[in-house]
Design a protein around this motif. Structure first.
Motif, PDB file in Angstrom:
ATOM      1  N   VAL A  85       0.835  -1.200   0.000  1.00  0.00           N
ATOM      2  CA  VAL A  85       0.000   0.000   0.000  1.00  0.00           C
ATOM      3  C   VAL A  85       0.869   1.248   0.000  1.00  0.00           C
ATOM      4  O   VAL A  85       0.665   2.177  -0.804  1.00  0.00           O
ATOM      5  CB  VAL A  85      -0.964   0.012   1.202  1.00  0.00           C
ATOM      6  N   LEU A  86       1.853   1.298   0.899  1.00  0.00           N
ATOM      7  CA  LEU A  86       2.725   2.472   0.979  1.00  0.00           C
ATOM      8  C   LEU A  86       3.516   2.644  -0.311  1.00  0.00           C
ATOM      9  O   LEU A  86       3.680   3.768  -0.803  1.00  0.00           O
ATOM     10  CB  LEU A  86       3.671   2.352   2.170  1.00  0.00           C
ATOM     11  N   ALA A  87       4.003   1.539  -0.881  1.00  0.00           N
ATOM     12  CA  ALA A  87       4.764   1.621  -2.129  1.00  0.00           C
ATOM     13  C   ALA A  87       3.914   2.210  -3.247  1.00  0.00           C
ATOM     14  O   ALA A  87       4.405   2.974  -4.084  1.00  0.00           O
ATOM     15  CB  ALA A  87       5.265   0.234  -2.519  1.00  0.00           C
ATOM     16  N   SER A  88       2.623   1.873  -3.278  1.00  0.00           N
ATOM     17  CA  SER A  88       1.743   2.412  -4.324  1.00  0.00           C
ATOM     18  C   SER A  88       1.586   3.927  -4.179  1.00  0.00           C
ATOM     19  O   SER A  88       1.498   4.643  -5.175  1.00  0.00           O
ATOM     20  CB  SER A  88       0.387   1.716  -4.294  1.00  0.00           C
ATOM     21  N   ILE A  89       1.557   4.409  -2.954  1.00  0.00           N
ATOM     22  CA  ILE A  89       1.453   5.856  -2.725  1.00  0.00           C
ATOM     23  C   ILE A  89       2.743   6.549  -3.165  1.00  0.00           C
ATOM     24  O   ILE A  89       2.720   7.595  -3.831  1.00  0.00           O
ATOM     25  CB  ILE A  89       1.155   6.146  -1.247  1.00  0.00           C
ATOM     26  N   VAL A  90       3.874   5.955  -2.790  1.00  0.00           N
ATOM     27  CA  VAL A  90       5.170   6.509  -3.198  1.00  0.00           C
ATOM     28  C   VAL A  90       5.258   6.570  -4.720  1.00  0.00           C
ATOM     29  O   VAL A  90       5.731   7.559  -5.289  1.00  0.00           O
ATOM     30  CB  VAL A  90       6.319   5.662  -2.607  1.00  0.00           C
ATOM     31  N   GLU A  91       4.784   5.505  -5.379  1.00  0.00           N
ATOM     32  CA  GLU A  91       4.835   5.460  -6.846  1.00  0.00           C
ATOM     33  C   GLU A  91       4.048   6.600  -7.472  1.00  0.00           C
ATOM     34  O   GLU A  91       4.486   7.202  -8.470  1.00  0.00           O
ATOM     35  CB  GLU A  91       4.278   4.123  -7.332  1.00  0.00           C
ATOM     36  N   ILE A  93      10.456  10.545  -9.988  1.00  0.00           N
ATOM     37  CA  ILE A  93      11.910  10.658  -9.874  1.00  0.00           C
ATOM     38  C   ILE A  93      12.419   9.504  -9.010  1.00  0.00           C
ATOM     39  O   ILE A  93      12.116   9.439  -7.816  1.00  0.00           O
ATOM     40  CB  ILE A  93      12.323  12.004  -9.258  1.00  0.00           C
ATOM     41  N   ALA A  94      13.189   8.608  -9.604  1.00  0.00           N
ATOM     42  CA  ALA A  94      13.593   7.382  -8.907  1.00  0.00           C
ATOM     43  C   ALA A  94      14.332   7.664  -7.612  1.00  0.00           C
ATOM     44  O   ALA A  94      14.049   7.044  -6.576  1.00  0.00           O
ATOM     45  CB  ALA A  94      14.453   6.528  -9.839  1.00  0.00           C
ATOM     46  N   GLU A  95      15.265   8.606  -7.639  1.00  0.00           N
ATOM     47  CA  GLU A  95      16.083   8.849  -6.437  1.00  0.00           C
ATOM     48  C   GLU A  95      15.312   9.546  -5.319  1.00  0.00           C
ATOM     49  O   GLU A  95      15.780   9.606  -4.185  1.00  0.00           O
ATOM     50  CB  GLU A  95      17.338   9.644  -6.790  1.00  0.00           C
ATOM     51  N   GLU A  96      14.128  10.075  -5.632  1.00  0.00           N
ATOM     52  CA  GLU A  96      13.310  10.717  -4.602  1.00  0.00           C
ATOM     53  C   GLU A  96      12.451   9.732  -3.815  1.00  0.00           C
ATOM     54  O   GLU A  96      11.937  10.076  -2.750  1.00  0.00           O
ATOM     55  CB  GLU A  96      12.382  11.760  -5.237  1.00  0.00           C
ATOM     56  N   ARG A  97      12.274   8.534  -4.338  1.00  0.00           N
ATOM     57  CA  ARG A  97      11.320   7.619  -3.719  1.00  0.00           C
ATOM     58  C   ARG A  97      11.649   7.291  -2.257  1.00  0.00           C
ATOM     59  O   ARG A  97      10.749   7.301  -1.421  1.00  0.00           O
ATOM     60  CB  ARG A  97      11.208   6.343  -4.559  1.00  0.00           C
ATOM     61  N   ALA A 155      11.360  -0.489  -7.476  1.00  0.00           N
ATOM     62  CA  ALA A 155      12.062   0.577  -6.757  1.00  0.00           C
ATOM     63  C   ALA A 155      11.172   1.178  -5.668  1.00  0.00           C
ATOM     64  O   ALA A 155      11.646   1.503  -4.571  1.00  0.00           O
ATOM     65  CB  ALA A 155      12.509   1.663  -7.736  1.00  0.00           C
ATOM     66  N   ALA A 156       9.887   1.335  -5.951  1.00  0.00           N
ATOM     67  CA  ALA A 156       8.976   1.875  -4.946  1.00  0.00           C
ATOM     68  C   ALA A 156       8.785   0.890  -3.798  1.00  0.00           C
ATOM     69  O   ALA A 156       8.659   1.291  -2.630  1.00  0.00           O
ATOM     70  CB  ALA A 156       7.628   2.199  -5.590  1.00  0.00           C
ATOM     71  N   LEU A 157       8.777  -0.409  -4.103  1.00  0.00           N
ATOM     72  CA  LEU A 157       8.685  -1.427  -3.044  1.00  0.00           C
ATOM     73  C   LEU A 157       9.895  -1.348  -2.114  1.00  0.00           C
ATOM     74  O   LEU A 157       9.767  -1.416  -0.882  1.00  0.00           O
ATOM     75  CB  LEU A 157       8.590  -2.816  -3.662  1.00  0.00           C
ATOM     76  N   ARG A 158      11.070  -1.199  -2.706  1.00  0.00           N
ATOM     77  CA  ARG A 158      12.285  -1.103  -1.889  1.00  0.00           C
ATOM     78  C   ARG A 158      12.281   0.178  -1.062  1.00  0.00           C
ATOM     79  O   ARG A 158      12.728   0.192   0.087  1.00  0.00           O
ATOM     80  CB  ARG A 158      13.523  -1.169  -2.777  1.00  0.00           C
ATOM     81  N   ALA A 159      11.797   1.267  -1.643  1.00  0.00           N
ATOM     82  CA  ALA A 159      11.745   2.530  -0.910  1.00  0.00           C
ATOM     83  C   ALA A 159      10.787   2.436   0.271  1.00  0.00           C
ATOM     84  O   ALA A 159      11.082   2.938   1.365  1.00  0.00           O
ATOM     85  CB  ALA A 159      11.313   3.655  -1.847  1.00  0.00           C
ATOM     86  N   ALA A 160       9.649   1.793   0.092  1.00  0.00           N
ATOM     87  CA  ALA A 160       8.659   1.684   1.162  1.00  0.00           C
ATOM     88  C   ALA A 160       9.166   0.847   2.330  1.00  0.00           C
ATOM     89  O   ALA A 160       8.823   1.099   3.480  1.00  0.00           O
ATOM     90  CB  ALA A 160       7.360   1.089   0.614  1.00  0.00           C
ATOM     91  N   THR A 161       9.988  -0.137   2.024  1.00  0.00           N
ATOM     92  CA  THR A 161      10.489  -1.026   3.082  1.00  0.00           C
ATOM     93  C   THR A 161      11.832  -0.581   3.650  1.00  0.00           C
ATOM     94  O   THR A 161      12.233  -1.042   4.722  1.00  0.00           O
ATOM     95  CB  THR A 161      10.618  -2.462   2.550  1.00  0.00           C
ATOM     96  N   ARG A 162      12.490   0.321   2.941  1.00  0.00           N
ATOM     97  CA  ARG A 162      13.747   0.890   3.441  1.00  0.00           C
ATOM     98  C   ARG A 162      13.737   2.407   3.197  1.00  0.00           C
ATOM     99  O   ARG A 162      14.522   2.924   2.386  1.00  0.00           O
ATOM    100  CB  ARG A 162      14.954   0.247   2.767  1.00  0.00           C
TER     101      ARG A 162
END
Length: 357
Positions: A222-228, A233-237, A302-309
């Motif tokens: 859920v959080l990754a979908s919001i980040v997406e 911008i990939a580096e902002e995620r 990338a959004a999945l990784r950002a949400a978990t880290r």
């Protein structure tokens, strides 16, 4: 006696000469046919136009394939030569089902080798990061030559057909490019995309930060979908994810427009108004605490990784810079954030005034 032997000798000589002439003729004919056969095997097929393809169906023989070539306006040539070449190449009785591209330079040899080895036409379908389930199903329905097995299924029936009854479809299909061949269906593609998302989500959850404020991998999705949806911008995620993680930790509402838009559904026409922010829906993170009940889009890896880290820091707010780059300005305090918003509004108004009327 001598005359009889002489006649016999003359007859035997004639027979031998005749036999020799026939043998020479046969060798010459065989050599000619062999040269013709070799020329046939590697010569371009007559009548092939760019973009043409040949479909080998289950049960098709070499003879039926040659008929299909003729029906397509292609002159295949001598059937016996095809049969000889098929035996030579080990393709006799081993033509694989599928669609084969025919280029103007295609020869009988190259076509038989392709059909023997199953080198079928492979097409590509891309699930775009940030698509929702409506976008995905609409795009699949437009793909030509893809068998449509889900057109009559609603979302619940679709997930049941995929073997996941009761699961909400949003966010469950990994944005990626998938190869498919004639005979595949939209359900085949969705099944592969669903399995790919499950693998990526499992990997991201297994590698999550120890202090991530999420209780399950479903919440991570859920959080990754919001980040997406918040940044391209990939580096902002990771920084965007960090803002939301800190808000979750302190009990602050997420207050993110993409969730409101998702909750509006078909009522969203391209603009979000103040009244939309105050109208309660299960997805309105201005009126409700915590995460929405389901993902709002298909997040990429990338959004999945950002949400978990998520990235460390103290920022609790962000706003678009407004310079066309798509980047955001992050702030730790409401005062700094309000100043950034005012600057954004000023840039936006200046850009509007500079537009030709």
């Amino acid at each position: 006696m001598s005359r009889r032997r002489t006649r016999r000798g003359k007859a035997g000589g004639f027979f031998r000469r005749t036999l020799l002439l026939l043998l020479v003729a046969a060798l010459a004919m065989g050599g000619w046919y062999w040269q013709r056969y070799r020329s046939f095997a590697d010569a371009p097929l007559a009548g092939v136009e760019a973009g043409t393809s040949l479909v080998v169906a289950r049960g098709d023989s070499l003879a039926s394939v040659l008929r299909k070539l003729q029906d397509a306006g292609i002159a295949p040539g001598d059937r016996l030569q095809w049969q000889l070449l098929a035996r030579e190449l080990g393709a006799a009785g081993k033509l694989q089902v599928g669609e084969y591209a025919l280029q103007p330079e295609a020869s009988p040899r190259s076509l038989l080798l392709a059909m023997r080895d199953g080198k079928v036409v492979r097409r590509m379908f891309t699930i775009v990061e940030g698509w929702n389930i409506r976008d995905l199903r609409k795009a699949l329905a437009k793909v030509e030559s893809l068998q449509q097995d889900t057109a009559a299924l609603d979302d619940a029936a679709l997930m049941k057909a995929l073997g996941h009854p009761g699961q909400h479809p949003e966010g469950r299909f990994l944005p990626e490019t998938y190869a498919w061949v004639r005979g595949d269906s939209d359900l085949d593609l969705l099944g592969r995309a669903h399995a790919a998302m499950a693998r990526e989500l499992d990997a991201a959850w297994a590698a999550r930060a120890a202090d991530v404020p999420l209780e399950s991998k479903e919440q991570a999705l859920v959080l990754a979908s919001i980040v997406e949806k918040e940044t391209g911008i990939a580096e902002e995620r990771p920084a965007i994810a960090g803002v939301f993680a800190r808000r979750l930790e302190i009990g602050m509402r997420l207050q993110t427009d993409p969730t409101v838009i998702y909750g509006m559904g078909a009522a969203y026409t391209g603009n979000i108004r103040r009244s939309d922010l105050t109208t309660d829906t299960p997805y309105n993170t201005y009126t409700r605490d915590g995460l929405p009940p389901t993902p709002i889009a298909m997040p990429g890896a990338a959004a999945l990784r950002a949400a978990t880290r998520p990235a460390d820091g103290d920022a609790l707010y962000f706003v678009a810079v407004g310079d066309g780059s798509g980047r955001h300005l992050f702030s730790a305090s409401l005062g700094a954030h309000n100043a950034a918003v005012r600057a954004y509004v000023q840039r936006y108004r200046a850009q509007q005034r500079s537009q030709p009327k």
